[in-house]
Design an enzyme around this catalytic site. Structure first.
Site, PDB file in Angstrom:
ATOM      1  N   ASP A  15      37.240  39.242  37.569  1.00  9.40           N
ATOM      2  CA  ASP A  15      37.260  40.030  36.337  1.00  9.40           C
ATOM      3  C   ASP A  15      35.831  40.332  35.886  1.00  9.40           C
ATOM      4  O   ASP A  15      35.022  39.417  35.751  1.00  9.40           O
ATOM      5  CB  ASP A  15      37.985  39.184  35.270  1.00  9.40           C
ATOM      6  CG  ASP A  15      38.315  39.968  34.020  1.00  9.40           C
ATOM      7  OD1 ASP A  15      37.760  41.065  33.835  1.00  9.40           O
ATOM      8  OD2 ASP A  15      39.135  39.474  33.226  1.00  9.40           O
ATOM      9  N   HIS A  17      34.946  42.231  33.041  1.00 10.97           N
ATOM     10  CA  HIS A  17      34.872  42.724  31.657  1.00 10.97           C
ATOM     11  C   HIS A  17      33.734  42.013  30.928  1.00 10.97           C
ATOM     12  O   HIS A  17      33.831  40.832  30.613  1.00 10.97           O
ATOM     13  CB  HIS A  17      36.190  42.459  30.945  1.00 10.97           C
ATOM     14  CG  HIS A  17      37.286  43.369  31.392  1.00 10.97           C
ATOM     15  ND1 HIS A  17      38.105  43.054  32.450  1.00 10.97           N
ATOM     16  CD2 HIS A  17      37.684  44.574  30.947  1.00 10.97           C
ATOM     17  CE1 HIS A  17      38.981  44.038  32.634  1.00 10.97           C
ATOM     18  NE2 HIS A  17      38.742  44.976  31.739  1.00 10.97           N
TER      19      HIS A  17
END
Lengths: 144, 454
Positions: A15, A17
């Site tokens: 991930d 983000h």
């Protein structure tokens, strides 16, 4: 050095983000915690390595992309294996895909060994207070 | 440069086998001119003997002298850290960039066997790290307690958690001990300069002062360095002066060293770098790759019987020089494998991940793709030792597509074995030494006019 406790922070798995992670870092530091931010795409091993080296009180895991459940499996066991038996584990974000009730998600992650599970609409200041309390309690517990 | 400059300068490098020297003179324009070189066998019992002979043969009395040493196989350092990928990794980097040879690495708590291994007279320095500032205390203190049991006279450098420094100093007060700032005060900010300085100081005390070289050194304006440290600094200087990234391969009988000076992470968007940040300049040493003493460990398996016999022979007789065309070819195979393997281990890698948000590249270690120049030094490249470098690297790149190899680098063999001397000179006269080196390397390629080295 702060007496508020030391944290390892990062976004788990594949991930990337980055924005929420920066906000979390800012808020946690502002509250007085010492933060080692591992940023994005952090593996379980990196979380544990950093926690060992910094003698962290808690590991704060974020997951935003829906695969959190797979990425987080075994983190508690791996911590125990590497000598971090009583470290505090927090997890938060968009932990699963789809419309699952928050209490179901929380139950799932608590069963995996996380101490607290936070939904995307969490008030971060509120979380800081809880974290501060949890760390103090653990320290007191250790002294006895 | 300086106006008080003398007109000649002698550089001497004391190796385990040979003490090599070269003399340079300044011309009227202030440029360096090569004025001869010589060598004598090093005597283990008296390092100053061969030094004195070489110095006299080069007429060293009338000008400046600078020297470096890798005698006794160099400075032996054992590295102790907490987590292998964090403090221990930075400890290894620091030890190597200060010119040391790593004898062993130890993570987490030491046990009795580790302590027995650390208690060897062959270890000069124990680099003791662990914990960021304010970080782990229990394991670091445990190890400090364990180290009290040492009887050897190795110097301990403590470069761990700052908070424990007074306690560690107290625990180990009866031993040779240097306390420096933490190597890894924060996880993403390694600091190796102070450890580097401490290692060089210990090198001076143990190797120079202890071996009768201090008399020689009294006459020198700058302190002697470990040979790899001198090369390391020179590589960095060449890179600064030329504005290019530089690599340096040092192929020896026992080890193969690779140095690189380059931005380790391409500032491209979309790359996630993992691990402790990489320094601009780095050195790695491969103790299982070498043309003689370590020849037996270069290949996992050798099918060719004649080649196998040759490897056995040169491992047993490190002084052997290739004679027949077949032996020359065997040396070439060994040299190529050592160089490529050392580079592969020095280079970082990238892997592509396909995540919910698209394609992401994750990088570990150093990106060498933008290295344009690699200098190769060592006995093999003196004379006419060949290597089809470009072909070897592209072959390696095809086999290891994830590796960030220097596929577009030009390869410069140090034909006259001058690099270490230029490195020594550079410590007093950086500009003329760098100018000489760049010109010298250019000439080699022009003279040989051979496409194998491009």
């Amino acid at each position: 050095m702060s007496d508020k406790g030391k944290l390892v922070l990062g976004v788990i798995g594949a991930d990337c983000h980055a924005v929420g992670n920066k906000i979390l870092e800012a808020v946690l530091r502002d509250y007085g915690f010492e933060v080692a931010n591992l940023r994005v795409m952090v593996s379980q091993q990196e979380f544990i390595d950093a926690a060992l080296e910094t003698e962290a009180d808690a590991i704060i895991v974020s997951s935003l992309y829906g695969h959190g459940e797979i990425d987080c499996q075994g983190l508690r066991e791996n911590c125990i294996e590497r000598g971090l038996e009583d470290i505090i584990l927090y997890v938060g974000g968009n932990l699963v895909v789809g419309k699952t009730p928050p209490e179901v998600i929380a139950a799932k992650f608590k069963a995996m060994g996380f101490d607290r599970v936070w939904s995307p609409d969490t008030d971060l200041l509120e979380m800081c207070k809880v974290l501060d309390h949890d760390i103090r309690e653990k320290k007191q517990h250790r002294q006895h | 440069m300086t106006s008080a400059k003398k007109n000649s300068i002698v550089s001497i490098d004391i190796g385990s086998t040979w003490t090599k020297g070269a003399r340079f003179e300044f011309d009227d324009a202030g440029a360096l001119q090569f004025a001869g070189q010589t060598r004598r066998p090093t005597s283990v019992t008296d390092l100053a003997a061969a030094f004195g002979e070489v110095h006299a043969a080069l007429g060293g009395g009338d000008g400046e002298t600078v020297f470096s040493s890798s005698a006794r196989g160099g400075l032996a350092i054992a590295a102790l850290g907490l987590v292998p990928d964090l403090t221990l990794k930075v400890a290894k980097t620091a030890a190597l960039s200060a010119g040391g040879k790593i004898t062993g690495v130890y993570a987490y708590k030491l046990n009795a066997d580790d302590l027995a291994a650390l208690d060897s007279p062959k270890i000069d320095i124990i680099l003791f790290c662990g914990g960021t500032d304010g970080g782990n205390e229990s394991i670091v203190l445990y190890n400090a307690e364990m180290l009290r049991g040492l009887r050897s006279d190795a110097t301990i450098i403590y470069a761990g958690n700052r908070r424990l420094a007074p306690q560690v100093a107290e625990l180990l007060r009866d031993r040779p001990l240097v306390v420096t700032e933490n190597l890894l005060p924060e996880l993403d900010a390694p600091r190796t300069e102070n450890v580097n300085r401490a290692i060089r100081q210990i090198f001076f005390e143990k190797i120079v002062r202890g071996k009768g070289l201090d008399r020689i050194e009294a006459a020198c304006r700058v302190r002697a360095l470990p040979t790899p440290a001198a090369l390391f600094e020179f590589c960095r200087l060449l890179s600064e002066r030329s504005g290019q990234s530089f690599g340096l391969l040092d192929l020896g009988g026992a080890t193969t060293d690779f140095y690189s000076c380059c931005e380790a992470v391409d500032p491209d968007a979309g790359i996630v770098f993992k691990g402790v940040p990489e320094p601009f300049a780095a050195r790695t040493v491969e103790a299982d790759l070498g043309l003689r003493v370590s020849a037996g460990t270069v290949f996992d398996r050798v099918e060719d019987e004649a080649f196998r016999d040759y490897i056995e022979k040169v491992s047993a007789m490190p002084g052997h020089l290739a004679v027949t065309p077949a032996e020359v070819e065997f040396d070439r195979r060994l040299a190529e494998k050592c160089c490529v393997e050392a580079m592969l281990r020095h280079a970082g890698g990238r892997r592509t991940f396909y995540a919910a948000s698209g394609r992401i590249e994750v990088q570990h270690g150093r990106d060498l793709r933008k290295l344009r120049t690699i200098i190769a030094t060592g006995g093999y490249f003196t004379g006419d030792g060949e290597m089809e470098f470009a072909r070897a690297v592209s072959f390696a790149a095809a086999l290891h597509p994830e590796k960030l190899l220097p596929c577009h680098a030009r390869f410069f063999p140090d034909r006259s074995y001058l690099l270490i001397h230029l490195a020594n000179l550079a410590r007093l006269h950086p500009e003329p030494a760098a100018a000489f080196a760049l010109d010298y390397l250019r000439k080699i390629v022009a003279y040989e006019n051979a496409d194998w080295c491009v």
